[in-house]
Motif scaffolding. Structure first.
Motif, PDB file in Angstrom:
ATOM      1  N   UNK A 256       0.531  -0.512   6.204  1.00 30.73           N
ATOM      2  CA  UNK A 256       1.598  -1.285   5.548  1.00 30.73           C
ATOM      3  C   UNK A 256       1.933  -0.650   4.199  1.00 30.73           C
ATOM      4  N   UNK A 257       3.214  -0.452   3.953  1.00 29.60           N
ATOM      5  CA  UNK A 257       3.664   0.201   2.728  1.00 29.60           C
ATOM      6  C   UNK A 257       3.727  -0.825   1.602  1.00 29.60           C
ATOM      7  N   UNK A 258       2.630  -0.927   0.834  1.00 28.81           N
ATOM      8  CA  UNK A 258       2.520  -1.926  -0.239  1.00 28.81           C
ATOM      9  C   UNK A 258       2.466  -1.234  -1.591  1.00 28.81           C
ATOM     10  N   UNK A 259       3.246  -1.764  -2.529  1.00 27.19           N
ATOM     11  CA  UNK A 259       3.226  -1.261  -3.902  1.00 27.19           C
ATOM     12  C   UNK A 259       2.323  -2.169  -4.732  1.00 27.19           C
ATOM     13  N   UNK A 260       1.319  -1.570  -5.404  1.00 23.07           N
ATOM     14  CA  UNK A 260       0.423  -2.321  -6.280  1.00 23.07           C
ATOM     15  C   UNK A 260       0.797  -2.040  -7.732  1.00 23.07           C
ATOM     16  N   UNK A 261       0.999  -3.106  -8.501  1.00 25.24           N
ATOM     17  CA  UNK A 261       1.437  -2.972  -9.899  1.00 25.24           C
ATOM     18  C   UNK A 261       0.327  -3.453 -10.831  1.00 25.24           C
ATOM     19  N   UNK A 262      -0.019  -2.589 -11.812  1.00 27.61           N
ATOM     20  CA  UNK A 262      -1.075  -2.893 -12.781  1.00 27.61           C
ATOM     21  C   UNK A 262      -0.518  -2.804 -14.197  1.00 27.61           C
ATOM     22  N   UNK A 263      -1.201  -3.416 -15.175  1.00 24.98           N
ATOM     23  CA  UNK A 263      -0.640  -3.472 -16.530  1.00 24.98           C
ATOM     24  C   UNK A 263      -0.727  -2.188 -17.337  1.00 24.98           C
ATOM     25  N   UNK A 264      -1.730  -1.311 -17.076  1.00 25.30           N
ATOM     26  CA  UNK A 264      -1.920  -0.139 -17.937  1.00 25.30           C
ATOM     27  C   UNK A 264      -2.151   1.126 -17.113  1.00 25.30           C
ATOM     28  N   UNK A 265      -1.943   2.278 -17.752  1.00 33.88           N
ATOM     29  CA  UNK A 265      -2.196   3.573 -17.109  1.00 33.88           C
ATOM     30  C   UNK A 265      -3.675   3.742 -16.797  1.00 33.88           C
ATOM     31  N   UNK A 266      -4.531   3.243 -17.672  1.00 30.86           N
ATOM     32  CA  UNK A 266      -5.982   3.354 -17.428  1.00 30.86           C
ATOM     33  C   UNK A 266      -6.368   2.581 -16.176  1.00 30.86           C
ATOM     34  N   UNK A 267      -5.757   1.424 -15.970  1.00 31.57           N
ATOM     35  CA  UNK A 267      -6.039   0.655 -14.754  1.00 31.57           C
ATOM     36  C   UNK A 267      -5.629   1.453 -13.518  1.00 31.57           C
ATOM     37  N   UNK A 268      -4.492   2.129 -13.584  1.00 31.95           N
ATOM     38  CA  UNK A 268      -4.041   2.954 -12.455  1.00 31.95           C
ATOM     39  C   UNK A 268      -5.038   4.072 -12.167  1.00 31.95           C
TER      40      UNK A 268
END
Length: 582
Positions: A1-13
């Protein structure tokens, strides 16, 4: 499944990406929250104005008689300082969907209505200037956008891992997106984010408190709930002097490593990020990795430019001595026509001639070594301001403001991460050490209340000072409750008090401790031991004695030796202390 995950910071990514690499399967599609918001909307035939351009344009918009009633100076230097508060005010009203008419109903003081009318006119003038030049500003985006459906429909679902606060605009944007694509939110509730819970409830989603929740914004249904039962256990230390915290922090980090925690899983939190300069001094073994980087403003070039600007501003003796201290040729400096208006290219040619521009000019000679980040800033600066004409003094002021935001990466290879609390959103650490846990520092005070007091904010349903402090408390709480070991340190000198937040966390008892100073100062002495000078042939009768010479001889033989035998001259003025540069 093509899911986009969004996080608050670059470090989290980076953390999520690194963890996923250790498992089988495809890496998920990850994106930062601010990047997602930019890509999710389209602005018709408009370009978002540059931060420097917007200040010059707002200053131009303020050239009407009534603006003087706000008692804001329109000279570039003073207006630049105040413009940040003006923009934050306009942006917040726009993001929260609050009109000037709503604010006027609050009637906070006698001239409140008049001041609001002036600010409203300033915003209208600024908007007209933007429109005439094909620009837009963050303050007008909520009223002038449409969804980028081509981007959004490339994903089957979107999951937002939310740690902070959503404005009314951001909430509406996510709700509109949820009608196009299945959108869900991961959120942890507590007593510190009740305001955000109320906003979700207004949309039809009631969230239970003290839970880890995954809910669908598209269907307004809760998908998963977990109890947030992890106990918050942290040791609290009180020391007398602020510098003692450094030794205690190193001691606690050493204990954590000794207990088996990987140094890369330990974080040192600096609520006041300027404290990093002190930690850098004592990190002799390069154990720390400063995520916020080092400030370019502590370097020789920046300090020299700052000294030059200071002289151009005051032209007093003290600033003149400072120029001499930095090796300036004062005759050359006096020849520079600081009050004459010029284009940006002439300004950079002038500071390059003075040896204060450490990157190549666009049409100048190549330089083998130069700072790439400063070069990027320089290219951007001349591009966005190529049509402006300012005095050299004004150009220097703007260039110093641009350079003040440049940071250099910490490349020393330290394993223990040092950062501010905002960067911890979406990330967990096994070991946590927090310093400066004093009242007034944790939580940090905000400058957003410059135009509106808390009563007016509460009346207009704008975030109050208490709301913003509660948000910071939530960040600290999440950081501490996810850690296996945590230490909190505060100082008591100058009548400082521990943060009241300690009691809200249930961490009332602090252990008064004293630093092991050998952790900071256990190094060989840098002093060179010299034997006393010996004068083998001294004929007092052959000397013509003046009163001052005789007094020096009687007061101090060593002083006499240096002054009259070695003929060493005393420095005419005391050295100026340049702090970090020295």
């Amino acid at each position: 499944m093509n899911t986009l995950h969004i996080y608050p910071t670059s470090r989290a990514l980076r953390t999520i990406s690194q963890n996923q690499k250790e498992t089988d399967g495809f890496l998920p599609t990850l994106m930062r929250m601010d990047e997602f918001e930019q890509r999710a909307i389209l602005l018709e035939n408009k370009i978002q104005i540059d931060p420097l351009q917007r200040i010059l344009l707002l200053r131009k918009a303020a050239t009407f008689d009534a603006f003087e009633d706000l008692k804001l100076d329109l000279s570039l230097v003073r207006f630049f300082t105040k413009s940040d508060a003006l923009f934050k005010f306009f942006e917040e009203l726009s993001a929260e969907g609050v009109s000037f008419d709503t604010l006027a109903e609050a009637d906070a003081y006698a001239e409140f209505g008049t001041h609001l009318e002036i600010l409203e006119r300033l915003l209208a003038n600024y908007h007209s200037l933007l429109e005439s030049q094909g620009y837009t500003d963050k303050a007008f985006v909520p009223q002038n956008y449409r969804l980028n459906e081509g981007f959004l429909t490339t994903y089957e679902s979107i999951e937002v891992h939310l740690e902070g606060y959503l404005s009314q605009f951001e909430l509406k944007l996510l709700e509109d997106i949820s009608k196009q694509v299945a959108l869900s939110i991961h959120y942890t509730t507590s007593k510190f984010n009740v305001k955000m819970q109320e906003r979700f409830e207004a949309l039809g989603v009631t969230l239970p408190n003290h839970k880890h929740i995954h809910f669908s914004l598209s269907d307004k249904k809760i998908l998963q709930v977990e109890n947030n039962e992890r106990p918050l256990d942290a040791k609290v230390y009180a020391v007398e002097e602020r510098e003692e915290q450094i030794a205690i922090a190193f001691r606690e980090i050493e204990k954590m490593v000794g207990s088996g925690i990987n140094p890369e899983k330990i974080v040192l939190i600096l609520p006041d990020e300027s404290f990093k300069e002190h930690f850098t001094l004592f990190d002799t073994h390069n154990n720390l990795n400063f995520a916020m980087g080092y400030d370019y403003s502590n370097g020789r070039i920046y300090k020299s430019l700052e000294a030059l600007y200071r002289y151009w501003q005051s032209r007093d003796d003290e600033s003149k001595k400072l120029l001499e201290r930095y090796g300036f040729n004062l005759e050359e400096i006096e020849k520079v026509p600081t009050g004459k208006k010029s284009e940006v290219g002439l300004f950079f040619a002038e500071i390059d001639r003075l040896g204060l521009h450490d990157t190549p000019l666009v049409n100048g000679e190549k330089k083998e070594k130069f700072n790439e980040r400063v070069y990027e800033k320089y290219l951007h600066f001349i591009k966005v301001l190529e049509s402006e004409e300012l005095t050299l003094k004004e150009w220097l002021f703007l260039w110093l403001k641009s350079l003040s935001k440049v940071t250099m990466d910490d490349v020393r290879g330290g394993l223990v991460t040092v950062m501010g609390v905002l960067e911890t959103r979406g990330v967990s650490f096994e070991g946590v050490v927090i310093v400066d846990f004093n009242e007034g520092v944790v939580p940090a005070t905000s400058s957003k209340d410059q135009f509106l007091n808390s009563q007016v904010r509460a009346f207009a349903n704008l975030p109050t000072k208490n709301d913003r402090e509660a948000l910071q408390k939530q960040y600290y709480k999440r950081l501490l409750e996810q850690a296996n070991k945590a230490s909190i340190i505060y100082s008591t000198s100058d009548n400082k008090l521990p943060s009241k937040f300690l009691y809200e966390l249930g961490l009332e008892k602090a252990q008064q401790t004293q630093a092991q100073f050998d952790l900071l100062y256990n190094q060989p002495s840098q002093l060179n031991v010299q034997d006393d000078p010996v004068v083998e042939h001294f004929d007092a009768g052959a000397i013509t004695w003046s009163a001052s010479r005789l007094k020096t001889f009687l007061d101090c033989k060593r002083k006499y030796y240096y002054r009259y035998i070695q003929r060493l001259q005393a420095k005419p003025e005391e050295e100026l202390n340049e702090g970090a540069f020295l």
